[in-house]
Design a protein around this motif. Structure first.
Motif, PDB file in Angstrom:
ATOM      1  N   GLU A 144      -6.316  -0.123   9.578  1.00  0.00           N
ATOM      2  CA  GLU A 144      -7.336  -1.063   9.089  1.00  0.00           C
ATOM      3  C   GLU A 144      -7.024  -2.472   9.561  1.00  0.00           C
ATOM      4  O   GLU A 144      -7.896  -3.181  10.071  1.00  0.00           O
ATOM      5  N   ASP A 145      -5.766  -2.883   9.373  1.00  0.00           N
ATOM      6  CA  ASP A 145      -5.350  -4.232   9.774  1.00  0.00           C
ATOM      7  C   ASP A 145      -5.503  -4.444  11.274  1.00  0.00           C
ATOM      8  O   ASP A 145      -5.822  -5.537  11.731  1.00  0.00           O
ATOM      9  N   ALA A 146      -5.248  -3.396  12.054  1.00  0.00           N
ATOM     10  CA  ALA A 146      -5.346  -3.496  13.509  1.00  0.00           C
ATOM     11  C   ALA A 146      -6.805  -3.468  13.977  1.00  0.00           C
ATOM     12  O   ALA A 146      -7.091  -3.673  15.153  1.00  0.00           O
ATOM     13  N   GLY A 147      -7.715  -3.196  13.034  1.00  0.00           N
ATOM     14  CA  GLY A 147      -9.140  -3.192  13.355  1.00  0.00           C
ATOM     15  C   GLY A 147      -9.634  -1.896  13.972  1.00  0.00           C
ATOM     16  O   GLY A 147     -10.755  -1.808  14.463  1.00  0.00           O
ATOM     17  N   TRP A 148      -8.790  -0.852  13.971  1.00  0.00           N
ATOM     18  CA  TRP A 148      -9.181   0.430  14.576  1.00  0.00           C
ATOM     19  C   TRP A 148     -10.256   1.142  13.781  1.00  0.00           C
ATOM     20  O   TRP A 148     -11.037   1.903  14.330  1.00  0.00           O
ATOM     21  N   THR A 149     -10.274   0.906  12.453  1.00  0.00           N
ATOM     22  CA  THR A 149     -11.242   1.633  11.623  1.00  0.00           C
ATOM     23  C   THR A 149     -12.653   1.062  11.799  1.00  0.00           C
ATOM     24  O   THR A 149     -13.614   1.628  11.304  1.00  0.00           O
ATOM     25  N   ASP A 203       0.819  -1.201   0.000  1.00  0.00           N
ATOM     26  CA  ASP A 203       0.000   0.000   0.000  1.00  0.00           C
ATOM     27  C   ASP A 203       0.854   1.252   0.000  1.00  0.00           C
ATOM     28  O   ASP A 203       0.520   2.253  -0.618  1.00  0.00           O
ATOM     29  N   LEU A 204       1.973   1.195   0.732  1.00  0.00           N
ATOM     30  CA  LEU A 204       2.893   2.335   0.802  1.00  0.00           C
ATOM     31  C   LEU A 204       3.393   2.673  -0.593  1.00  0.00           C
ATOM     32  O   LEU A 204       3.324   3.807  -1.046  1.00  0.00           O
ATOM     33  N   CYS A 251       0.020   4.159   7.251  1.00  0.00           N
ATOM     34  CA  CYS A 251      -0.619   4.294   8.567  1.00  0.00           C
ATOM     35  C   CYS A 251      -2.089   3.884   8.516  1.00  0.00           C
ATOM     36  O   CYS A 251      -2.592   3.200   9.405  1.00  0.00           O
ATOM     37  N   TYR A 252      -2.759   4.304   7.432  1.00  0.00           N
ATOM     38  CA  TYR A 252      -4.186   4.005   7.305  1.00  0.00           C
ATOM     39  C   TYR A 252      -4.405   2.503   7.155  1.00  0.00           C
ATOM     40  O   TYR A 252      -5.286   1.916   7.775  1.00  0.00           O
ATOM     41  N   SER A 253      -3.566   1.893   6.330  1.00  0.00           N
ATOM     42  CA  SER A 253      -3.619   0.455   6.097  1.00  0.00           C
ATOM     43  C   SER A 253      -3.351  -0.303   7.394  1.00  0.00           C
ATOM     44  O   SER A 253      -3.991  -1.299   7.715  1.00  0.00           O
ATOM     45  N   TYR A 254      -2.393   0.215   8.155  1.00  0.00           N
ATOM     46  CA  TYR A 254      -2.021  -0.386   9.438  1.00  0.00           C
ATOM     47  C   TYR A 254      -3.196  -0.323  10.407  1.00  0.00           C
ATOM     48  O   TYR A 254      -3.523  -1.296  11.096  1.00  0.00           O
TER      49      TYR A 254
END
Length: 294
Positions: free
Chosen positions: A94-99, A8-9, A89-92
């Motif tokens: 998302e993966d961490a489930g924060w979104t 993604d980066l 950061c955004y992808s991270y």
């Protein structure tokens, strides 16, 4: 999802750079419009730049066609750094489930944008300096007279050290944070709204483009004042100790502009901001989406 953050980066950075090349002329025009009549009452100064189209013509007359791509290398560097970091950061998140949490996407977008802005700030500083530089007949704003992008980094570093490279970052963070949050929160709903009106087929590029243009209205209105402030903070002349000669900082800048140029002073260059945002948003998303599907 399905695309790892590192990919993604790279994709985010590539998409940002492709969009940057096509929208840089609007950045040049925007920078000039935002520096025009700095701290002067409306109607008391000459206006070499009047509106987006005529400003573009004025730039070409003064600096040739290539003048519209001033600061392109610095712009590409900024887009690459800023968007790479932002998408990562955004992808991270998302993966961490924060979104997944309510308001999570807006918060993640804002934080990702702010981190990206800090990382990319030196490139944006140099880009602003280079885009403001022109022949004396159409000069607006302080002229830093850099020879090249590398010369610019070198002279700023030699005069003011590492801190000097991050000068004006206080204007950049709110600019990108506000822009990112408003963009991410309005883009999806604007896209759906356009489809509900049945103007375009759901998922078609026309819908994405229209969604981008609608959401860009909100972003331009929210972001232009911050954009003007960061352009002014980045471009102002500085004393030997690195303090600004015109503005003490973010708040001082807002107060001085609204006092001397009126509230509309904070909206200088909004046309260029809008015309750049729409295509830039859409092109970035378009390229990003296409690259991801490859």
């Amino acid at each position: 999802g399905g695309v790892p953050p590192a990919t993604d980066l790279v994709l985010g950075a590539t998409a940002g750079c492709l969009a940057c090349f096509l929208t840089n002329p609007l950045e040049v025009v925007k920078t000039r419009l935002q520096l025009q009549g700095e701290l002067q009452a409306p109607g008391t100064y000459p206006r070499p730049y009047r509106g987006v189209l005529r400003a573009a013509v004025a730039v070409c007359r003064a600096d040739g066609l290539w003048g519209l791509q001033k600061g392109l290398a610095a712009g590409l560097l900024y887009q690459g750094l800023m968007n790479g970091v932002r998408f990562y950061c955004y992808s991270y998140a998302e993966d961490a489930g924060w979104t997944g949490y309510p308001g999570g996407t807006v918060a993640a977008g804002a934080v990702a944008g702010a981190v990206g802005a800090v990382v990319g700030s030196p490139a944006y500083l140099v880009k602003t300096h280079l885009q403001a530089q022109t022949v004396s007949a159409v000069v607006v704003g302080h002229q830093h007279n850099h020879e090249s992008i590398s010369g610019a980094f070198k002279s700023i570093y030699q005069q003011h050290g590492v801190v000097g490279l991050w000068r004006g970052v206080t204007g950049a963070v709110p600019r990108v944070t506000v822009g990112s949050a408003v963009q991410l929160s309005t883009f999806a709903s604007a896209k759906d709204w356009v489809c509900e009106r049945q103007w375009f087929r759901k998922g078609s590029w026309a819908a994405v483009l229209a969604g981008g243009m609608v959401s860009s209205v909100a972003v331009a209105v929210a972001m232009t004042p911050f954009d003007v402030i960061s352009t002014r903070l980045y471009n102002q002349p500085v004393h030997a100790d690195g303090t600004g000669k015109l503005y003490r900082g973010f708040l001082d800048c807002i107060l001085q502009i609204s006092n001397k140029e009126g509230l509309l002073g904070l909206y200088k260059g909004i046309g260029a901001v809008y015309f750049r945002l729409g295509p830039h948003t859409v092109l970035s998303l378009f390229f990003w989406d296409k690259l991801r599907n490859m």
